[in-house]
Design an enzyme around this catalytic site. Sequence first.
Site, PDB file in Angstrom:
ATOM      1  N   ARG A 113       6.304   5.677   1.198  1.00  0.00           N
ATOM      2  CA  ARG A 113       6.149   4.481   1.183  1.00  0.00           C
ATOM      3  C   ARG A 113       7.488   3.990   2.006  1.00  0.00           C
ATOM      4  NH1 ARG A 113       1.761   4.792  -0.382  1.00  0.00           N
ATOM      5  NH2 ARG A 113       0.795   4.080  -2.085  1.00  0.00           N
ATOM      6  N   GLU A 172       4.908  -3.376   5.883  1.00  0.00           N
ATOM      7  CA  GLU A 172       3.794  -3.287   6.532  1.00  0.00           C
ATOM      8  C   GLU A 172       2.813  -4.540   6.630  1.00  0.00           C
ATOM      9  OE1 GLU A 172       1.339   0.075   4.844  1.00  0.00           O
ATOM     10  OE2 GLU A 172       3.261   1.239   5.271  1.00  0.00           O
ATOM     11  N   HIS A 184      -0.358   4.031   8.530  1.00  0.00           N
ATOM     12  CA  HIS A 184      -0.524   4.315   7.195  1.00  0.00           C
ATOM     13  C   HIS A 184      -1.964   5.248   6.906  1.00  0.00           C
ATOM     14  CE1 HIS A 184       0.906   3.308   2.732  1.00  0.00           C
ATOM     15  NE2 HIS A 184       0.151   4.553   2.803  1.00  0.00           N
TER      16      HIS A 184
HETATM   17  C1  DGY Z   1      -1.880   6.506  -1.412  1.00  0.00           C
HETATM   18  O1  DGY Z   1      -2.847   6.932  -1.885  1.00  0.00           O
HETATM   19  O2  DGY Z   1      -0.748   6.073  -2.122  1.00  0.00           O
HETATM   20  C2  DGY Z   1      -1.830   6.422   0.034  1.00  0.00           C
HETATM   21  O3  DGY Z   1      -0.738   6.009   0.641  1.00  0.00           O
HETATM   22  C3  DGY Z   1      -3.091   5.902   0.539  1.00  0.00           C
HETATM   23  O4  DGY Z   1      -3.169   6.151   1.833  1.00  0.00           O
END
Ligand code: DGY
Length: 321
Positions: free
Chosen positions: A239, A268, A286
């Site tokens: 993240r 983002e 992402h």
């Molecule tokens: C998640 O599932 O947390 C991912 O970041 C989505 O791509």
Amino acid sequence: MAHIVATRPLIEGGLSGLRDTHTVTVCDPPNGSARSVDELIALTEGADVLLSILADPVEAELFEARPRLNMVAQYAAGVDNIDLEAAEAHDVAVTHTPGVLTDATADLAWALLLAVARHVPAADEYVREGQFERWETTLMLGVGLAEKTMGIVGLGRIGRAVARRALGFGMDVVYHNRTPANPTLERQASAQYLPLDNLLRTSDVVSLHCPHNADSHHLIDADALAAMKPSALLVNTARGPVVDEAALAEALADGEIAGAGLDVFEEEPDVHPRVLEQDRVVLSPHLGSATARARMRMARMCETSIAAFLDGNDSVPHRLV
Ligand code: DGY
């Protein structure tokens, strides 16, 4: 018949299992930008279930405004966009999609790492622009990964999958978790536990796989970046806010670390302008779980959880709250 609102279209056929028995409304945002909580409130009029994605701010105001909403099925493994305490307080069930995007995300972490280590984007551009006139002895010299140390922050499913790939590349693996993993998991990943500062000082690659929460916010800040080797590469497919992006831009500009592969960003879809200026950075929007197989399995998982919840089953798969 329940009313299910999905905030984005999913992969084709992704919600087919629910359409015969329920009303499914799929929203298609005009510009793909992150929704505000007010927009979510507007979209969920009359909804029993919200199928959310990681950009949707699923917060207390939504639960207050929509008392009929009694389930949120998150189309992601990470749930840092959802206020889980507020969901619990409003008796709203929350499910997510762990496990089915592990290999897809680990593959992307490696794609970014290899791309940074071997200058793949710059090399592609060089050839396309017609600059490849002859083989050169010192052109775009990269970093070999064999015999180097991979430092994994967060030895969960994805961290372990990245570790397995690192072993295949002949790397040593160390890891850091809030609490050390159990010996079986350590053995499976052939990974040795290190305190974070030690991992940062000794790793040639630092790959982030921890969730974002109050403890991991800006875990990789200016001090952490200064502790890394000047030759080290940072990979973030976890993240964005786990990394202080402004500090990362400075560290790259000052040569405190050698490069970064980033799939996630602090704000983002925006990327810090100084990160965009750096040569040794490879970026992706992402895409961690972005394989057709992973996205279909995520959809099926959401369907299964929603169906179990609406059927009143005692045990709803992948339920967090
Ligand atoms: C998640 O599932 O947390 C991912 O970041 C989505 O791509």
